[in-house]
Design a protein around this motif. Structure first.
Motif, PDB file in Angstrom:
ATOM      1  N   ASN A  23       0.776  -0.739   0.202  1.00  0.00           N
ATOM      2  CA  ASN A  23      -0.287  -0.350   0.211  1.00  0.00           C
ATOM      3  C   ASN A  23       1.221   1.555  -0.375  1.00  0.00           C
ATOM      4  N   GLU A 116      -2.145  -3.516   9.240  1.00  0.00           N
ATOM      5  CA  GLU A 116      -2.577  -4.023   7.831  1.00  0.00           C
ATOM      6  C   GLU A 116      -3.542  -4.959   7.532  1.00  0.00           C
ATOM      7  N   THR A 253      -2.396   2.891  -7.430  1.00  0.00           N
ATOM      8  CA  THR A 253      -3.359   3.914  -6.340  1.00  0.00           C
ATOM      9  C   THR A 253      -4.342   4.994  -6.954  1.00  0.00           C
ATOM     10  N   ASP A 289      -5.697  -0.689  -6.394  1.00  0.00           N
ATOM     11  CA  ASP A 289      -6.468   0.226  -5.213  1.00  0.00           C
ATOM     12  C   ASP A 289      -7.241   0.934  -5.250  1.00  0.00           C
TER      13      ASP A 289
END
Length: 328
Positions: A23, A116, A253, A289
């Motif tokens: 991420n 996470e 993302t 994402d």
């Protein structure tokens, strides 16, 4: 036997390349961008199980007179070399336990952890057993699109109505370009995003952080600004919509999306997002994402993102470690 070691950029990069579906908040470059525009320090750790590196954790820290150091780990730890499953969740708990011991050694007074780890009753029980306190804030949630499939399969996975508006938008032959990173394009993005924040009364991402993120450059990181417009060169009046996509490792993302009134009439947000998905595939990403879909997401944006039919996930929320003598 788990152990923790503070590391520099070269070690971090070596280990980070072993991670899957990482991420953005745990990337080195996000930490550097945060440090550049805020009065904070960044500390990174690698966690070993015996001699095998199994995880990474990045902390944003701030020192206060008398009280000491406060820190935050957002969406860590990063698990190395494994697909996400039940075993990685158990490993995450072991890593967090090792980090708690490190906090005591370093005399960190208060640490906010947003692990996470997927939300579940068992996850909450385990974190409580580690003597962490649940912070009452909305759990972060989002969704993932598997980019390893071909374009047709990805598009057919979208909901029927989403595909309809996408085809309708693409039929307009909109002028969509990937910005070369010119300051004029970035300035227009910041201006329009600031207007959107004021109009809809939301905090969003600080302007200085967006600018700092745009300046981060690396082989495994890229800031991609898509612009839909009427004319060339771009002026504020010609703008139909903009979208920011960030590539970090094997994941991309969707960070920012904004659409002008005329752009809404042309469903430009559908075309922009589809261009971003295709570009993420071109960059070699395995995952896309959608950038947040939880109870804090405005209804219109939530409806738009739900049409992507992504694989949804919801994390276990924020937890607090406290080691302040007078507080206890």
């Amino acid at each position: 036997m788990f152990s923790v070691k503070e590391i520099d950029y070269f070690e971090w990069k070596k280990y980070f390349l072993l991670s899957n579906n990482n991420n953005i908040l745990q990337t080195w470059h996000y930490g550097e961008a945060k440090k550049t525009c805020s009065n904070v320090s960044i500390i990174r750790f690698v966690i070993f199980n015996n001699k095998e590196a199994v995880g990474l954790a990045q902390f944003i820290t701030r020192s206060f007179p008398i009280v000491g150091i406060f820190a935050r780990m957002n969406r860590g730890p990063v698990i190395l070399g494994r697909e996400k499953d039940a075993h990685t969740e158990l490993l995450s708990f072991s890593i967090i336990s090792a980090l708690l011991k490190e906090f005591k050694i370093r005399k960190w007074r208060l640490v906010v952890l947003a692990p996470e780890i997927n939300d579940s009753l068992n996850a909450k029980k385990t974190l409580k057993k580690l003597r962490l306190f649940k912070f009452h804030a909305p759990n972060y949630a989002s969704g993932l699109i598997d980019l390893k499939s071909n374009e047709k399969v990805i598009q057919m996975s979208f909901k029927k109505k989403w595909r309809y508006y996408l085809r309708k938008s693409l039929s307009k032959n909109l002028n969509i370009k990937l910005s070369s990173g010119l300051n004029t394009d970035l300035n227009i993005l910041l201006t329009k995003y600031n207007e959107l924040q004021n109009k809809n009364s939301f905090t969003g991402i600080p302007e200085a952080l967006i600018a700092s993120l745009s300046k981060q450059v690396d082989k495994d990181w890229s800031f991609n600004l898509f612009i839909a417009k009427d004319n060339n060169p771009l002026s504020v009046d010609d703008l139909l919509g903009m979208l920011v996509l960030i590539k970090h490792g094997d994941t991309a993302t969707y960070l920012i999306g904004l659409t002008e009134t005329k752009g809404k009439e042309l469903n430009v947000n559908y075309a922009l997002l589809w261009h971003a998905i295709l570009h993420a595939k071109e960059l070699g990403c395995d995952w896309f994402d959608i950038g947040g879909l939880d109870e804090t997401t405005p209804a219109g944006i939530a409806h738009f993102k739900k049409g992507l039919n992504s694989k949804l996930y919801s994390l276990v929320g924020e937890w607090i470690y406290v080691s302040i003598p007078f507080y206890r």
